[in-house]
Design a protein around this motif. Sequence first.
Motif, mmCIF file in Angstrom:
data_model
loop_
_atom_site.group_PDB
_atom_site.id
_atom_site.type_symbol
_atom_site.label_atom_id
_atom_site.label_comp_id
_atom_site.label_asym_id
_atom_site.label_seq_id
_atom_site.Cartn_x
_atom_site.Cartn_y
_atom_site.Cartn_z
ATOM 1 N N GLY A 87 0.785 -1.219 0.000
ATOM 2 C CA GLY A 87 0.000 0.000 0.000
ATOM 3 C C GLY A 87 0.817 1.269 0.000
ATOM 4 N N VAL A 88 0.187 2.322 0.473
ATOM 5 C CA VAL A 88 0.796 3.651 0.524
ATOM 6 C C VAL A 88 0.642 4.187 1.939
ATOM 7 C CG1 VAL A 88 0.653 6.031 -0.333
ATOM 8 C CG2 VAL A 88 0.277 4.110 -1.903
ATOM 9 N N LEU A 89 1.737 4.721 2.473
ATOM 10 C CA LEU A 89 1.723 5.309 3.803
ATOM 11 C C LEU A 89 1.633 6.825 3.668
ATOM 12 C CD1 LEU A 89 1.958 4.230 6.707
ATOM 13 C CD2 LEU A 89 4.386 4.803 6.607
ATOM 14 N N VAL A 90 0.677 7.419 4.363
ATOM 15 C CA VAL A 90 0.494 8.872 4.364
ATOM 16 C C VAL A 90 1.001 9.388 5.700
ATOM 17 C CG1 VAL A 90 -1.150 10.779 4.167
ATOM 18 C CG2 VAL A 90 -1.562 8.629 2.920
ATOM 19 N N ARG A 91 1.856 10.407 5.640
ATOM 20 C CA ARG A 91 2.464 10.956 6.861
ATOM 21 C C ARG A 91 2.269 12.472 6.861
ATOM 22 N NH1 ARG A 91 6.990 8.360 6.863
ATOM 23 N NH2 ARG A 91 6.462 7.088 8.655
ATOM 24 N N ILE A 92 1.848 12.992 7.991
ATOM 25 C CA ILE A 92 1.717 14.434 8.143
ATOM 26 C C ILE A 92 3.118 15.038 8.268
ATOM 27 C CG2 ILE A 92 1.509 14.414 10.669
ATOM 28 C CD1 ILE A 92 -0.671 16.597 10.330
ATOM 29 N N THR A 93 3.323 16.196 7.674
ATOM 30 C CA THR A 93 4.602 16.892 7.777
ATOM 31 C C THR A 93 4.601 17.784 9.016
ATOM 32 O OG1 THR A 93 3.832 18.783 6.507
ATOM 33 C CG2 THR A 93 4.858 16.950 5.252
ATOM 34 N N ASP A 94 5.743 18.358 9.317
ATOM 35 C CA ASP A 94 5.812 19.305 10.434
ATOM 36 C C ASP A 94 4.876 20.492 10.201
ATOM 37 O OD1 ASP A 94 7.674 17.712 11.713
ATOM 38 O OD2 ASP A 94 9.406 18.906 11.097
#
Length: 145
Positions: free
Chosen positions: A93-100
């Motif tokens: 799949g795809v991992l979504v990560r919030i940025t600073d």
Amino acid sequence: MSARLTVEEQRLWHAWKIAADTVRQRVAEDVKTSSGLSDQDFSIVTRLVELGDGTLRQNELSASLRWDRTRLSHQLTRMENRGLVTRSAVDGGVLVRITDEGARLVQVARPIHADAVRKHLLHRTEGIDQTALVRVLERLALDSP
């Protein structure tokens, strides 16, 4: 059953649509004005923070928002271009990560969102049995009738 709504049924239907749209729009406008986050942006970044400690698989994010994959993918592309989230391929799949920057804007937007919900919904429903109102809304939100 009649093919047409009665006058009272129409009144209820239109009041429901207008109230839901109006409250959501007003809350979204307050958040956007103060933080620059659209309603869709705010939904995504808060889900990332609340459900995934800043990171979620894209399919989990889609399910939690009840959005189809295409809609989410387009929104995430816009948010990536603005530096709010990143995406990376992971096993299956795809991992979504919030940025600073995304996390910073969540901190800016959350109190604005809370104030807007209080102003546009909670204060305007004072005197109404809110427990009963929540029960009705939760029943309407169920996937099956």
